[in-house]
Write a protein that holds these residues in place. Structure first.
Motif, PDB file in Angstrom:
ATOM      1  N   THR A  30       0.858  -1.191  -0.057  1.00  0.00           N
ATOM      2  CA  THR A  30      -0.104  -0.052  -0.065  1.00  0.00           C
ATOM      3  C   THR A  30       0.925   1.107  -0.072  1.00  0.00           C
ATOM      4  OG1 THR A  30      -1.809  -1.180   1.145  1.00  0.00           O
ATOM      5  CG2 THR A  30      -1.889   1.254   1.089  1.00  0.00           C
ATOM      6  N   ILE A  31       1.954   1.214   0.599  1.00  0.00           N
ATOM      7  CA  ILE A  31       2.773   2.294   0.710  1.00  0.00           C
ATOM      8  C   ILE A  31       3.312   2.739  -0.407  1.00  0.00           C
ATOM      9  CG2 ILE A  31       4.872   3.336   1.929  1.00  0.00           C
ATOM     10  CD1 ILE A  31       3.956   1.896   4.620  1.00  0.00           C
ATOM     11  N   ASN A  32       3.999   1.525  -1.156  1.00  0.00           N
ATOM     12  CA  ASN A  32       4.485   1.589  -2.578  1.00  0.00           C
ATOM     13  C   ASN A  32       3.557   1.972  -3.577  1.00  0.00           C
ATOM     14  OD1 ASN A  32       7.070   0.919  -1.238  1.00  0.00           O
ATOM     15  ND2 ASN A  32       6.612  -1.366  -1.862  1.00  0.00           N
ATOM     16  N   THR A  33       2.373   1.681  -3.266  1.00  0.00           N
ATOM     17  CA  THR A  33       1.568   2.115  -4.305  1.00  0.00           C
ATOM     18  C   THR A  33       0.995   3.487  -4.320  1.00  0.00           C
ATOM     19  OG1 THR A  33       0.469  -0.107  -4.413  1.00  0.00           O
ATOM     20  CG2 THR A  33      -0.848   1.640  -5.219  1.00  0.00           C
ATOM     21  N   TYR A  53       0.898   7.581   6.109  1.00  0.00           N
ATOM     22  CA  TYR A  53       1.343   7.647   7.493  1.00  0.00           C
ATOM     23  C   TYR A  53       0.639   6.628   8.492  1.00  0.00           C
ATOM     24  CZ  TYR A  53       1.820   9.827  11.964  1.00  0.00           C
ATOM     25  OH  TYR A  53       2.023  10.211  13.477  1.00  0.00           O
ATOM     26  N   VAL A  54      -0.706   6.283   8.142  1.00  0.00           N
ATOM     27  CA  VAL A  54      -1.434   5.386   8.883  1.00  0.00           C
ATOM     28  C   VAL A  54      -0.722   4.128   8.875  1.00  0.00           C
ATOM     29  CG1 VAL A  54      -3.617   4.055   9.141  1.00  0.00           C
ATOM     30  CG2 VAL A  54      -3.448   6.801   9.315  1.00  0.00           C
ATOM     31  N   GLU A  56       2.391   3.398   7.662  1.00  0.00           N
ATOM     32  CA  GLU A  56       3.641   3.277   8.233  1.00  0.00           C
ATOM     33  C   GLU A  56       3.585   2.903   9.687  1.00  0.00           C
ATOM     34  OE1 GLU A  56       5.391   7.078   7.126  1.00  0.00           O
ATOM     35  OE2 GLU A  56       5.859   6.308   5.027  1.00  0.00           O
ATOM     36  N   ASN A  57       2.792   3.441  10.247  1.00  0.00           N
ATOM     37  CA  ASN A  57       2.334   3.154  11.805  1.00  0.00           C
ATOM     38  C   ASN A  57       2.022   1.763  12.125  1.00  0.00           C
ATOM     39  OD1 ASN A  57       3.357   5.710  13.191  1.00  0.00           O
ATOM     40  ND2 ASN A  57       1.209   6.413  12.536  1.00  0.00           N
ATOM     41  N   ILE A  58       1.179   1.355  11.342  1.00  0.00           N
ATOM     42  CA  ILE A  58       0.685  -0.127  11.243  1.00  0.00           C
ATOM     43  C   ILE A  58       1.971  -1.069  11.014  1.00  0.00           C
ATOM     44  CG2 ILE A  58      -0.588  -1.950  10.032  1.00  0.00           C
ATOM     45  CD1 ILE A  58      -2.951   0.507   9.649  1.00  0.00           C
ATOM     46  N   LEU A  59       2.617  -0.672   9.983  1.00  0.00           N
ATOM     47  CA  LEU A  59       3.942  -1.365   9.701  1.00  0.00           C
ATOM     48  C   LEU A  59       4.929  -1.430  10.790  1.00  0.00           C
ATOM     49  CD1 LEU A  59       5.378  -2.715   7.231  1.00  0.00           C
ATOM     50  CD2 LEU A  59       6.383  -0.716   6.739  1.00  0.00           C
ATOM     51  N   LYS A  60       5.181  -0.332  11.452  1.00  0.00           N
ATOM     52  CA  LYS A  60       5.945  -0.362  12.688  1.00  0.00           C
ATOM     53  C   LYS A  60       5.320  -1.073  13.625  1.00  0.00           C
ATOM     54  CE  LYS A  60       7.446   2.987  16.136  1.00  0.00           C
ATOM     55  NZ  LYS A  60       7.199   4.172  16.700  1.00  0.00           N
ATOM     56  N   ASN A  61       4.034  -1.117  14.159  1.00  0.00           N
ATOM     57  CA  ASN A  61       3.466  -1.983  15.126  1.00  0.00           C
ATOM     58  C   ASN A  61       3.502  -3.412  14.745  1.00  0.00           C
ATOM     59  OD1 ASN A  61       2.880   0.097  16.883  1.00  0.00           O
ATOM     60  ND2 ASN A  61       0.788   0.411  15.878  1.00  0.00           N
ATOM     61  N   ASN A  62       3.363  -3.671  13.461  1.00  0.00           N
ATOM     62  CA  ASN A  62       3.331  -5.226  13.025  1.00  0.00           C
ATOM     63  C   ASN A  62       4.803  -5.642  13.176  1.00  0.00           C
ATOM     64  OD1 ASN A  62       0.885  -5.866  12.544  1.00  0.00           O
ATOM     65  ND2 ASN A  62       0.804  -5.058  10.615  1.00  0.00           N
ATOM     66  N   ASN A  63       5.852  -4.890  12.848  1.00  0.00           N
ATOM     67  CA  ASN A  63       7.069  -5.227  12.939  1.00  0.00           C
ATOM     68  C   ASN A  63       7.500  -5.798  14.445  1.00  0.00           C
ATOM     69  OD1 ASN A  63       8.396  -5.430  10.288  1.00  0.00           O
ATOM     70  ND2 ASN A  63       8.303  -3.188  10.237  1.00  0.00           N
ATOM     71  N   MET A  64       7.218  -4.880  15.470  1.00  0.00           N
ATOM     72  CA  MET A  64       7.247  -5.212  16.922  1.00  0.00           C
ATOM     73  C   MET A  64       6.763  -6.419  17.072  1.00  0.00           C
ATOM     74  SD  MET A  64       7.630  -1.359  18.448  1.00  0.00           S
ATOM     75  CE  MET A  64       5.722  -0.801  18.468  1.00  0.00           C
ATOM     76  N   TYR A  65       5.436  -6.298  16.809  1.00  0.00           N
ATOM     77  CA  TYR A  65       4.577  -7.499  16.898  1.00  0.00           C
ATOM     78  C   TYR A  65       5.265  -8.815  16.481  1.00  0.00           C
ATOM     79  CZ  TYR A  65       0.314 -10.618  16.617  1.00  0.00           C
ATOM     80  OH  TYR A  65      -0.589 -11.544  16.867  1.00  0.00           O
ATOM     81  N   LEU A  66       5.881  -8.640  15.435  1.00  0.00           N
ATOM     82  CA  LEU A  66       6.695  -9.936  14.672  1.00  0.00           C
ATOM     83  C   LEU A  66       7.997 -10.194  15.451  1.00  0.00           C
ATOM     84  CD1 LEU A  66       6.724 -12.081  12.574  1.00  0.00           C
ATOM     85  CD2 LEU A  66       8.018 -10.286  11.018  1.00  0.00           C
TER      86      LEU A  66
END
Length: 126
Positions: A30-33, A53-54, A56-66
């Motif tokens: 989505t970010i790339n698109t 922006y939203v 990117e925040n989801i991505l950051k949270n998912n990376n921490m979750y992973l």
């Protein structure tokens, strides 16, 4: 903890890991698109930036979750799974079933959250 319970939780962690990886891929797509769309409309640009922006925040949270999930899987492999990282006592199986990547028992989690909250308030004052 019994071997059957550990296997059950390991399977759950692997499923959560797979879902997190898929979510990370979706956010990246989505970010790339959004970054590749060109428009001259100011409203569109603003809208795209908000969505990016939203995501990117989801991505950051998912990376921490992973990271949390991978840490738990590694603990299973090292026979350290289910132990609180603060007090080293066993984490209740009900807590692990609800949150298989839990790092702390309930008591220590409360201490951790209070300390984290207190540190955040201190940083805001400075």
């Amino acid at each position: 903890m019994r071997k059957r319970e550990i296997e059950e939780l390991k399977n759950k962690l692997n499923l959560l890991k797979s879902n997190a990886i898929n979510s990370i891929k979706d956010s990246n797509d989505t970010i790339n698109t959004l970054n590749s769309i060109s428009t001259s409309e100011e409203a569109d640009i603003s809208s795209f930036k908000s969505i990016a922006y939203v995501d990117e925040n989801i991505l950051k949270n998912n990376n921490m979750y992973l990271e949390d999930i991978n840490r738990a899987i590694k603990k299973i492999e090292n026979n350290q799974y289910g132990k609180c990282e603060m007090c080293n006592k066993n984490i209740d199986i009900r807590r692990l079933r609800a949150k298989p990547y839990a790092r702390f028992c309930i008591t220590c989690r409360e201490i951790y959250e209070k300390t984290k909250s207190k540190n955040k308030r201190t940083m805001n004052v400075l």
